[in-house]
Write an enzyme that holds these catalytic residues in place. Structure first.
Site, mmCIF file in Angstrom:
data_model
loop_
_atom_site.group_PDB
_atom_site.id
_atom_site.type_symbol
_atom_site.label_atom_id
_atom_site.label_comp_id
_atom_site.label_asym_id
_atom_site.label_seq_id
_atom_site.Cartn_x
_atom_site.Cartn_y
_atom_site.Cartn_z
ATOM 1 N N THR B 129 0.743 -1.016 0.103
ATOM 2 C CA THR B 129 0.089 0.086 -0.042
ATOM 3 C C THR B 129 0.836 1.327 0.070
ATOM 4 O O THR B 129 2.110 0.938 0.113
ATOM 5 C CB THR B 129 -0.941 0.064 1.299
ATOM 6 O OG1 THR B 129 0.056 0.347 2.283
ATOM 7 C CG2 THR B 129 -1.546 -1.192 1.466
ATOM 8 N N ASP B 130 0.325 2.396 -0.184
ATOM 9 C CA ASP B 130 1.159 3.564 -0.031
ATOM 10 C C ASP B 130 2.080 3.690 1.155
ATOM 11 O O ASP B 130 2.989 4.260 1.294
ATOM 12 C CB ASP B 130 0.277 4.679 -0.175
ATOM 13 C CG ASP B 130 -0.230 5.024 -1.544
ATOM 14 O OD1 ASP B 130 0.297 4.415 -2.533
ATOM 15 O OD2 ASP B 130 -1.168 5.715 -2.066
ATOM 16 N N CYS B 131 1.280 3.378 2.170
ATOM 17 C CA CYS B 131 1.988 3.371 3.554
ATOM 18 C C CYS B 131 2.537 2.211 4.069
ATOM 19 O O CYS B 131 3.615 2.025 4.734
ATOM 20 C CB CYS B 131 1.094 3.752 4.667
ATOM 21 S SG CYS B 131 -0.468 2.775 4.652
ATOM 22 N N TYR B 132 2.484 1.142 3.393
ATOM 23 C CA TYR B 132 3.188 -0.280 3.564
ATOM 24 C C TYR B 132 3.748 -0.652 2.081
ATOM 25 O O TYR B 132 3.104 -1.704 1.599
ATOM 26 C CB TYR B 132 2.335 -1.102 4.280
ATOM 27 C CG TYR B 132 1.947 -0.847 5.836
ATOM 28 C CD1 TYR B 132 2.932 -1.054 6.638
ATOM 29 C CD2 TYR B 132 0.636 -0.367 6.153
ATOM 30 C CE1 TYR B 132 2.693 -0.838 8.046
ATOM 31 C CE2 TYR B 132 0.476 -0.218 7.395
ATOM 32 C CZ TYR B 132 1.529 -0.409 8.427
ATOM 33 O OH TYR B 132 1.102 -0.081 9.667
ATOM 34 N N PRO B 133 4.830 -0.332 1.735
ATOM 35 C CA PRO B 133 5.150 -0.563 0.219
ATOM 36 C C PRO B 133 5.479 -1.921 0.100
ATOM 37 O O PRO B 133 5.611 -2.545 -0.813
ATOM 38 C CB PRO B 133 5.937 0.539 -0.108
ATOM 39 C CG PRO B 133 6.467 1.288 1.027
ATOM 40 C CD PRO B 133 5.485 0.912 2.294
#
Ligand code: SF4
Ligand code: SF4
Lengths: 128, 500
Positions: B129-133
């Protein structure tokens, strides 16, 4: 004492046990036998005093002999003394002591293998 | 009348005047002095149990990686842990199997390895995700590297458990260990007079917040366990403890042959002897604790009860079932249970452990429900072929071969004059006998050890038997071993094909 005999396919057809019994006059007791195309494996029990005689006689016939001083080995660090091994053993090798720890008497073991799979802690092994 | 409070007992622990005994010692004290004087003499009774507790596991927090990953699937030493929590939290359960080693290694072993200080390989995937690439990670960790490692066991410390035996003619590999055929052995679990919940069966002193011994650490009861069944004397506990404080001697991964893995948990509860009633309950002896002997040869939820025995009889190594002497052994360890109770006693005597008053009692009225099955399992009797032909053992092979030619059967149950099943012959057995020009009777070529099912068994049981024994048909017999039909793998596959 228990001993483990290995036969090569070449000698498997000979009546080796009978020959050894006749030659030494020692009555050996067969505990377990597995024989297939790759050869044979036999576990026998011999009175302690006759062990050397019998080994010599088998060896002279090309049979590989391993004495099983402790047919069954327990890794004591793994054993939790549950006793699951007790009721599956056909020869009552395992015993519950007064303090409820579980002890074993190697001499009785015929290496049937039942306790190996019964032990939930993988603490038991057959010696080879 | 003796009345003490938990606070008074704790005061005695602090000033060193507390009197602590194990539940086994208490049994003798109550017998000698009676509950009234025993309550005066004793302040705390320690209990203990050490056995396979499948409903056990741990919540672990690994800390964040850089770049961060939101783990969606996580494996520890190839054992999958449930990761449907926040980014780096997982729950590892004792019975989850290793994806590479199968039944030899599982979640229970991972927990033992962590507690023993061994390093464990973590493998994880995420979807990014954007926060967990980050999408993949592999690393090795020890217990010290984790932020939290809380053992949280949904169901531990069964008050009592059934005794397992097997009347069938096959060995059964169960969570109670191997059950030998024809009542070859009986296996029990639980520590009898040392059992935590049996020493306080009304849960007068045990409840949410009770401080306990959990695997060598101080842990807590956090509620009733799953399947808590106080009405049948089968109470259970949900417990929590810190993995980082545990002693590897009391946490052991285990593997049951052809069943799977589990965790052996050492658990002990201190019971404050607040009054005579509590003292009376802790006086319970092995002779007073009974367990039902169940037939695990029957693969159903409601297994037939073959009798009732006491823990005293079980611990003697032999019990009697149907007039037959049967060897018993335990799957839990009494030796270790005693160690748990002794360690707890030691802690209290040294002032290292004080008692806690529960903030809430455990439920005393619950009953266990069975699963509601809306699908409706088809039974063998719904699928089997009935009105099938049978043959007598003394019929000649030639005669039998005529019946194959008529195309009557593939499998022919062999029955005695009174209709009882004594064997089975297949068209193959007969063709082979004819080809070899064998003469004689059916009984000489039949298979005598016939695997059977009962008409009321669900078809899954029949399918499992066919697969396990690698055969293609099972005679269906009633309680008197009279043949009432046959079920074949073909019947089953047709049904499964039609059902989907
Ligand atoms: S191998 Fe067989 S005989 Fe030997 S101890 Fe184990 S169960 Fe007993
Ligand atoms: S079954 Fe294994 S762990 Fe249990 S007493 Fe026997 S050797 Fe020890």
């Amino acid at each position: 004492m228990k001993m483990l005999l290995h036969f090569t396919p070449q000698i498997i057809k000979k009546p080796l046990i009978a020959e050894v019994v006749l030659e030494t006059g020692v009555l050996v007791n067969i505990n377990k036998a597995t024989i297939d195309v790759t050869g044979g494996e036999l576990i026998i029990n011999v009175p302690d005093k006759d062990v050397n005689k019998v080994i010599k006689s088998f060896k002279s016939r090309g049979v590989d002999v391993v004495t099983l001083e402790k047919p069954i080995i327990r890794v004591d660090e793994e054993c939790v003394h549950c006793g699951a091994c007790i009721s599956v053993c056909p020869t009552n090798v395992f015993k519950c002591e007064v303090d409820d720890s579980i002890s074993l008497d190697h001499k009785e073991c015929i290496q049937c293998g039942a306790c190996i799979t019964a032990c939930p802690h993988n603490a038991l092994k057959l010696s080879r | 009348m003796v009345e003490k409070t938990v606070e008074e007992v704790n005061q005695k622990i602090r000033d060193g005047s507390v009197r602590v005994v194990t539940a086994e010692e208490m049994t003798e004290i109550v017998e000698a002095l009676g509950p009234k004087d025993a309550a005066k003499e004793v302040d705390v009774v320690t209990t203990g149990t050490f056995g396979a507790m499948c409903s056990s596991g741990a919540i672990l927090n690994f800390g964040h990686a850089d770049p961060p990953i939101k783990t969606q699937k996580v494996w520890l030493n190839d054992v999958e842990a449930y990761a449907g929590l926040a980014a780096v939290d997982v729950y590892i359960g004792a019975t989850q199997l290793s994806e590479s080693k199968g039944m030899e290694y599982g979640g229970g072993h991972v927990i033992e390895d962590l507690v023993s200080g061994k390093s464990v390989t973590l493998r994880a995937t995420g979807y990014g995700t954007d926060c967990y690439p980050l999408k993949n990670i592999e690393t090795t960790l020890t217990l010290e590297d984790l932020n939290q490692a809380a053992m949280i066991n949904p169901r531990n410390a069964y008050q009592r458990y059934n005794v397992a035996t097997n009347t069938s003619d096959q060995i059964m590999h169960t969570y109670m260990g191997p059950l030998l055929p024809n009542l070859g052995n009986a296996i029990y679990s639980g520590s009898g007079a040392l059992s935590p919940l049996f020493n306080d069966p009304t849960y007068a002193t045990i409840g949410i917040g009770t401080r306990i011994f959990l695997c060598g650490a101080q842990g807590y009861v956090i509620g009733e366990g799953t399947q808590h069944d106080p009405k049948s004397n089968m109470g259970t506990l949900m417990v929590k403890g810190n993995l980082k404080e545990m002693n590897p001697e009391f946490v052991k991964g285990a593997s049951f042959h052809k069943y799977g893995t589990t965790l052996y948990v050492g658990l002990g509860i201190p019971i404050p002897i607040l009054n005579e009633d509590v003292a009376l309950h802790t006086g319970i002896s092995d002779a007073e604790i009974r367990a039902e002997v169940l037939d695990y040869g029957v693969q159903r939820r409601d297994r037939p009860v073959l009798g009732k025995v006491t823990y005293e009889e079980l611990k003697s190594g032999r019990i009697e079932i149907d007039g037959k002497e049967v060897r018993t052994s335990a799957i839990s360890s009494l030796y270790m249970a005693r160690k748990v109770a002794e360690s707890l006693k030691d802690w209290i005597l040294k002032g290292e452990f004080t008692l806690s008053k529960p903030v809430e009692r455990l439920p005393t009225k619950l009953r266990v429900k069975s699963m509601r099955q809306t699908g409706g399992l088809p039974l063998v009797k719904d699928v089997m072929t009935d009105g099938i032909g049978t043959i007598k053992p003394d019929v000649g092979i030639e005669e039998a071969s005529k019946r194959i030619i008529k195309g009557e059967f593939n499998h022919l149950p062999v029955v005695s004059d009174d209709g009882r099943l004594v064997g089975i012959v297949t068209s193959w057995d007969i063709s082979r006998a004819v080809a070899l020009a064998k003469r004689g009777k059916v009984e000489q070529i039949m298979t005598r050890r016939v695997i059977v099912v009962s008409p009321s068994d669900p078809i899954d049981i029949a399918a499992r038997k066919l697969e396990q024994h690698n055969i293609s048909a099972l005679p269906v017999v009633d309680g008197k071993r009279k043949v009432i039909g046959i079920i074949t793998s073909e019947d089953l596959s047709k049904l499964l094909a039609g059902g989907t």
